[in-house]
Design a protein around this motif. Structure first.
Motif, PDB file in Angstrom:
ATOM      1  N   LEU A   1       0.829  -1.195   0.000  1.00 52.11           N
ATOM      2  CA  LEU A   1       0.000   0.000   0.000  1.00 52.11           C
ATOM      3  C   LEU A   1       0.866   1.248   0.000  1.00 52.11           C
ATOM      4  CD1 LEU A   1      -2.975   1.084   0.283  1.00 52.11           C
ATOM      5  CD2 LEU A   1      -2.469   1.320   2.727  1.00 52.11           C
ATOM      6  N   GLN A   2       0.579   2.148  -0.920  1.00 51.19           N
ATOM      7  CA  GLN A   2       1.360   3.370  -1.064  1.00 51.19           C
ATOM      8  C   GLN A   2       0.565   4.578  -0.577  1.00 51.19           C
ATOM      9  OE1 GLN A   2       4.734   3.387  -2.464  1.00 51.19           O
ATOM     10  NE2 GLN A   2       4.286   1.269  -1.872  1.00 51.19           N
ATOM     11  N   ALA A   3       1.287   5.577  -0.079  1.00 51.10           N
ATOM     12  CA  ALA A   3       0.635   6.832   0.299  1.00 51.10           C
ATOM     13  C   ALA A   3      -0.110   7.385  -0.912  1.00 51.10           C
ATOM     14  CB  ALA A   3       1.678   7.833   0.790  1.00 51.10           C
ATOM     15  N   GLY A   4      -1.355   7.801  -0.684  1.00 50.60           N
ATOM     16  CA  GLY A   4      -2.167   8.344  -1.765  1.00 50.60           C
ATOM     17  C   GLY A   4      -3.093   7.338  -2.415  1.00 50.60           C
ATOM     18  N   GLU A   5      -2.934   6.044  -2.095  1.00 47.08           N
ATOM     19  CA  GLU A   5      -3.826   5.052  -2.667  1.00 47.08           C
ATOM     20  C   GLU A   5      -5.122   4.961  -1.864  1.00 47.08           C
ATOM     21  OE1 GLU A   5      -1.144   1.839  -5.060  1.00 47.08           O
ATOM     22  OE2 GLU A   5      -1.497   1.414  -2.933  1.00 47.08           O
ATOM     23  N   THR A   6      -6.163   4.458  -2.528  1.00 50.77           N
ATOM     24  CA  THR A   6      -7.468   4.259  -1.890  1.00 50.77           C
ATOM     25  C   THR A   6      -7.690   2.773  -1.666  1.00 50.77           C
ATOM     26  OG1 THR A   6      -8.451   6.262  -2.817  1.00 50.77           O
ATOM     27  CG2 THR A   6      -9.959   4.502  -2.208  1.00 50.77           C
ATOM     28  N   ILE A   7      -8.090   2.424  -0.455  1.00 53.73           N
ATOM     29  CA  ILE A   7      -8.282   1.023  -0.088  1.00 53.73           C
ATOM     30  C   ILE A   7      -9.679   0.819   0.480  1.00 53.73           C
ATOM     31  CG2 ILE A   7      -7.212   1.429   2.177  1.00 53.73           C
ATOM     32  CD1 ILE A   7      -6.251  -1.508   2.094  1.00 53.73           C
ATOM     33  N   LEU A   8     -10.274  -0.313   0.167  1.00 52.79           N
ATOM     34  CA  LEU A   8     -11.545  -0.723   0.774  1.00 52.79           C
ATOM     35  C   LEU A   8     -11.247  -1.856   1.748  1.00 52.79           C
ATOM     36  CD1 LEU A   8     -14.999  -1.194  -0.861  1.00 52.79           C
ATOM     37  CD2 LEU A   8     -14.064  -3.024   0.563  1.00 52.79           C
ATOM     38  N   VAL A   9     -11.729  -1.719   2.980  1.00 49.63           N
ATOM     39  CA  VAL A   9     -11.523  -2.729   4.010  1.00 49.63           C
ATOM     40  C   VAL A   9     -12.828  -3.494   4.203  1.00 49.63           C
ATOM     41  CG1 VAL A   9     -10.903  -3.192   6.404  1.00 49.63           C
ATOM     42  CG2 VAL A   9      -9.766  -1.334   5.161  1.00 49.63           C
TER      43      VAL A   9
ATOM     44  N   CYS B   1      -7.086  -0.971  -3.905  1.00 48.83           N
ATOM     45  CA  CYS B   1      -6.844  -2.209  -3.161  1.00 48.83           C
ATOM     46  C   CYS B   1      -8.072  -2.558  -2.336  1.00 48.83           C
ATOM     47  CB  CYS B   1      -5.619  -2.039  -2.249  1.00 48.83           C
ATOM     48  SG  CYS B   1      -5.234  -3.468  -1.207  1.00 48.83           S
ATOM     49  N   VAL B   2      -8.383  -3.852  -2.248  1.00 48.21           N
ATOM     50  CA  VAL B   2      -9.418  -4.357  -1.343  1.00 48.21           C
ATOM     51  C   VAL B   2      -8.753  -5.360  -0.410  1.00 48.21           C
ATOM     52  CG1 VAL B   2     -11.545  -5.687  -1.124  1.00 48.21           C
ATOM     53  CG2 VAL B   2     -11.313  -4.009  -2.969  1.00 48.21           C
ATOM     54  N   LEU B   3      -8.924  -5.169   0.887  1.00 45.31           N
ATOM     55  CA  LEU B   3      -8.414  -6.113   1.872  1.00 45.31           C
ATOM     56  C   LEU B   3      -9.597  -6.712   2.614  1.00 45.31           C
ATOM     57  CD1 LEU B   3      -5.351  -5.788   4.196  1.00 45.31           C
ATOM     58  CD2 LEU B   3      -7.518  -6.558   5.135  1.00 45.31           C
ATOM     59  N   ASP B   4      -9.734  -8.036   2.527  1.00 39.93           N
ATOM     60  CA  ASP B   4     -10.820  -8.724   3.232  1.00 39.93           C
ATOM     61  C   ASP B   4     -10.297  -9.342   4.515  1.00 39.93           C
ATOM     62  OD1 ASP B   4     -13.558 -10.032   3.431  1.00 39.93           O
ATOM     63  OD2 ASP B   4     -12.197 -11.749   3.576  1.00 39.93           O
ATOM     64  N   ILE B   5     -10.984  -9.031   5.626  1.00 39.19           N
ATOM     65  CA  ILE B   5     -10.604  -9.571   6.923  1.00 39.19           C
ATOM     66  C   ILE B   5     -11.850  -9.968   7.711  1.00 39.19           C
ATOM     67  CG2 ILE B   5     -10.510  -7.358   8.161  1.00 39.19           C
ATOM     68  CD1 ILE B   5      -7.716  -8.423   9.250  1.00 39.19           C
TER      69      ILE B   5
ATOM     70  N   TYR C   1      -6.173  -3.544 -12.802  1.00 37.70           N
ATOM     71  CA  TYR C   1      -4.785  -3.486 -12.322  1.00 37.70           C
ATOM     72  C   TYR C   1      -4.714  -3.275 -10.806  1.00 37.70           C
ATOM     73  CZ  TYR C   1      -3.865  -2.914 -17.305  1.00 37.70           C
ATOM     74  OH  TYR C   1      -3.831  -3.094 -18.665  1.00 37.70           O
ATOM     75  N   GLY C   2      -5.810  -3.535 -10.130  1.00 39.63           N
ATOM     76  CA  GLY C   2      -5.841  -3.361  -8.688  1.00 39.63           C
ATOM     77  C   GLY C   2      -5.350  -4.583  -7.935  1.00 39.63           C
ATOM     78  N   LYS C   3      -5.362  -4.468  -6.596  1.00 37.84           N
ATOM     79  CA  LYS C   3      -4.812  -5.491  -5.707  1.00 37.84           C
ATOM     80  C   LYS C   3      -5.887  -5.970  -4.726  1.00 37.84           C
ATOM     81  CE  LYS C   3      -2.023  -2.198  -4.657  1.00 37.84           C
ATOM     82  NZ  LYS C   3      -0.982  -1.323  -4.045  1.00 37.84           N
ATOM     83  N   ILE C   4      -5.855  -7.264  -4.435  1.00 38.47           N
ATOM     84  CA  ILE C   4      -6.775  -7.872  -3.476  1.00 38.47           C
ATOM     85  C   ILE C   4      -5.949  -8.632  -2.453  1.00 38.47           C
ATOM     86  CG2 ILE C   4      -8.609  -9.578  -3.149  1.00 38.47           C
ATOM     87  CD1 ILE C   4      -9.401  -8.987  -6.110  1.00 38.47           C
ATOM     88  N   VAL C   5      -6.277  -8.459  -1.178  1.00 39.68           N
ATOM     89  CA  VAL C   5      -5.593  -9.184  -0.108  1.00 39.68           C
ATOM     90  C   VAL C   5      -6.641  -9.989   0.664  1.00 39.68           C
ATOM     91  CG1 VAL C   5      -4.069  -9.046   1.888  1.00 39.68           C
ATOM     92  CG2 VAL C   5      -3.912  -7.312   0.091  1.00 39.68           C
ATOM     93  N   LEU C   6      -6.411 -11.292   0.772  1.00 37.55           N
ATOM     94  CA  LEU C   6      -7.338 -12.176   1.477  1.00 37.55           C
ATOM     95  C   LEU C   6      -6.729 -12.569   2.814  1.00 37.55           C
ATOM     96  CD1 LEU C   6      -8.397 -14.466  -1.511  1.00 37.55           C
ATOM     97  CD2 LEU C   6      -9.478 -12.351  -0.712  1.00 37.55           C
TER      98      LEU C   6
ATOM     99  N   ALA D   1     -17.364  -7.080  -2.156  1.00 36.44           N
ATOM    100  CA  ALA D   1     -16.316  -6.105  -1.863  1.00 36.44           C
ATOM    101  C   ALA D   1     -15.153  -6.232  -2.834  1.00 36.44           C
ATOM    102  CB  ALA D   1     -15.834  -6.291  -0.425  1.00 36.44           C
ATOM    103  N   ILE D   2     -14.716  -7.459  -3.095  1.00 32.71           N
ATOM    104  CA  ILE D   2     -13.570  -7.689  -3.973  1.00 32.71           C
ATOM    105  C   ILE D   2     -13.819  -7.141  -5.373  1.00 32.71           C
ATOM    106  CG2 ILE D   2     -12.382  -9.553  -5.219  1.00 32.71           C
ATOM    107  CD1 ILE D   2     -12.384 -11.118  -2.587  1.00 32.71           C
ATOM    108  N   MET D   3     -15.024  -7.293  -5.865  1.00 30.46           N
ATOM    109  CA  MET D   3     -15.338  -6.897  -7.239  1.00 30.46           C
ATOM    110  C   MET D   3     -15.381  -5.388  -7.441  1.00 30.46           C
ATOM    111  SD  MET D   3     -15.640  -9.767  -8.959  1.00 30.46           S
ATOM    112  CE  MET D   3     -16.548  -9.320 -10.432  1.00 30.46           C
ATOM    113  N   THR D   4     -15.159  -4.621  -6.384  1.00 35.85           N
ATOM    114  CA  THR D   4     -15.130  -3.161  -6.528  1.00 35.85           C
ATOM    115  C   THR D   4     -13.759  -2.637  -6.939  1.00 35.85           C
ATOM    116  OG1 THR D   4     -14.530  -2.750  -4.197  1.00 35.85           O
ATOM    117  CG2 THR D   4     -16.884  -2.914  -4.712  1.00 35.85           C
ATOM    118  N   VAL D   5     -12.730  -3.484  -6.902  1.00 33.71           N
ATOM    119  CA  VAL D   5     -11.381  -2.998  -7.171  1.00 33.71           C
ATOM    120  C   VAL D   5     -11.229  -2.607  -8.647  1.00 33.71           C
ATOM    121  CG1 VAL D   5     -10.260  -5.189  -7.784  1.00 33.71           C
ATOM    122  CG2 VAL D   5      -8.977  -3.435  -6.538  1.00 33.71           C
ATOM    123  N   ARG D   6     -10.397  -1.623  -8.907  1.00 31.98           N
ATOM    124  CA  ARG D   6     -10.180  -1.131 -10.276  1.00 31.98           C
ATOM    125  C   ARG D   6      -9.348  -2.128 -11.086  1.00 31.98           C
ATOM    126  NH1 ARG D   6      -4.897   0.217 -10.909  1.00 31.98           N
ATOM    127  NH2 ARG D   6      -3.704   0.972  -9.101  1.00 31.98           N
TER     128      ARG D   6
END
Length: 362
Positions: free
Chosen positions: A167-175, A245-249, A269-274, A262-267
């Motif tokens: 995760l980089q500064a300036g990125e948007t993430i969904l938790v 990025c979407v991170l599922d917890i 070239y985006g990233k998913i963390v399970l 939630a996962i399907m909202t990522v752009r």
């Protein structure tokens, strides 16, 4: 020393005196001042979570304490140092693919169980034996602040996922799971790491409102309806910019359809963390569309826990003031009331709440 022992699943812990740990090379002994009680500890102790845990055992995952004794190979640690007892214990004879035991909780496979048999007893005790590298210095603190520092054990879990996603500064993430115990901690850590926005979906509007009050307008709350298609649309429309990025917890009790929405909202070239528990109790797993993953160049990370350098890096975030320990409301119990602490943790394990076991209540 006094310790709380789990002798059989689905029975109360027994508080007894047991022999003090014996020091070996490559190890330290720590006097435990504060140990967190997981919100799902009751599910572990009653056997519901089916953790790899050989009994009898002193449970307890992570702690804050002071070094009592160090082995002959310790070059920096000294008696009296305040440390985080990192609960993720790794085998030392395979750097590429180490076996792992999560101290006092579970293990990964047969190798992890082998490791658990040696580093067997966890932090629900007055003293604990851990590998030297698992004693992470936190600097000088007040004894009264030991319970507050237990928050780092909660922050570390989602921090591992955020590091995996780079995760980089300036990125948007969904938790996904933002209103839960670890999910709310993920919101705080992502903001501390410089996230532009954190999209926080959940059904508990009071918790969502509290997040905005605590962290400001970089948190974008989304109230979920329970309908996956509707919720995916709500999350995408609420985001002020594409979701990087979407991170599922979410816990094992969550529906796979909720995670998928939630996962399907990522752009693209985006990233998913399970990091969640879908499928741990059986039932349906997570089904994602192969063409969508491939054509949109989606990167998926599976992350259990965190890398070896994560605790020290997270401590610097705290020491810099970017990540606050006082986000949590803490309820403390003496070790003699360990069963009451486990019950309390289960009943109040939501966002920004923490139950802590203390060897001594000052």
């Amino acid at each position: 020393m006094k310790a709380a022992i789990l002798k059989e699943f689905a029975t109360p812990l027994s508080v007894e005196n047991m022999p003090d740990p014996v020091l070996g090379t490559g190890e330290v002994i720590v006097d435990i001042f504060a140990a967190p009680v997981l919100p799902y500890a009751n599910e572990v102790f009653n056997g519901e979570r089916k953790m790899l845990l050989e009994l009898p055992i002193v449970p307890g995952t992570g702690a804050i304490g002071r070094i009592r004794a160090v082995g002959p190979d310790a070059t920096r640690l000294k008696v009296g140092d305040w440390v985080l007892c990192d609960a993720t214990i790794r085998s030392r004879d395979n750097a590429t693919n180490p076996d792992i035991t999560l101290h006092g909780l579970t293990a990964r496979g047969d190798g992890g169980l082998h490791l658990q048999r040696y580093f067997h007893h966890g932090s629900f005790a007055e003293q604990m034996l851990i590998p030297t590298e698992n004693a992470i210095p936190i600097g000088e603190i007040k004894t009264s602040d030991a319970s507050k520092w237990c928050a780092i054990t909660t922050f570390l879990v989602p921090y591992g996922g955020l590091l995996a996603a780079n995760l980089q500064a300036g990125e948007t993430i969904l938790v996904s799971g933002a209103t839960g115990h670890f999910g709310s901690a993920c919101v705080a850590v992502a903001l501390a790491m410089g996230a532009r926005y954190v999209i926080a979906p959940g059904r508990n509007e009071m918790v969502l409102d509290e997040m905005v009050r605590r962290f400001g307008d970089r948190v974008i709350p989304v109230t979920l309806s329970g309908d996956p298609q509707e919720d995916q649309l709500r999350m995408q429309q609420a985001a002020p910019c594409p979701i990087d990025c979407v991170l599922d917890i979410l816990p094992p009790s969550a529906a796979p359809s909720t995670v998928k929405a939630a996962i399907m909202t990522v752009r693209p070239y985006g990233k998913i963390v399970l990091m969640g528990g879908i499928g741990m109790h059986g039932g349906s797993g997570l089904e994602l569309p192969y063409p969508w993953i491939m054509r949109n160049c989606i990167t998926i990370y599976g992350q259990w826990l965190y890398p070896t350098n994560a605790p020290a890096r997270l401590i610097t975030l705290i020491q810099s003031g970017l990540l606050k320990l006082d986000n949590f409301t803490i309820t403390r119990f003496p070790i003699d009331e360990v069963n009451e602490a486990v019950t309390h943790a289960a009943a109040s394990g939501g966002a920004f709440r923490m139950t802590v076991l203390n060897s001594v209540i000052d």
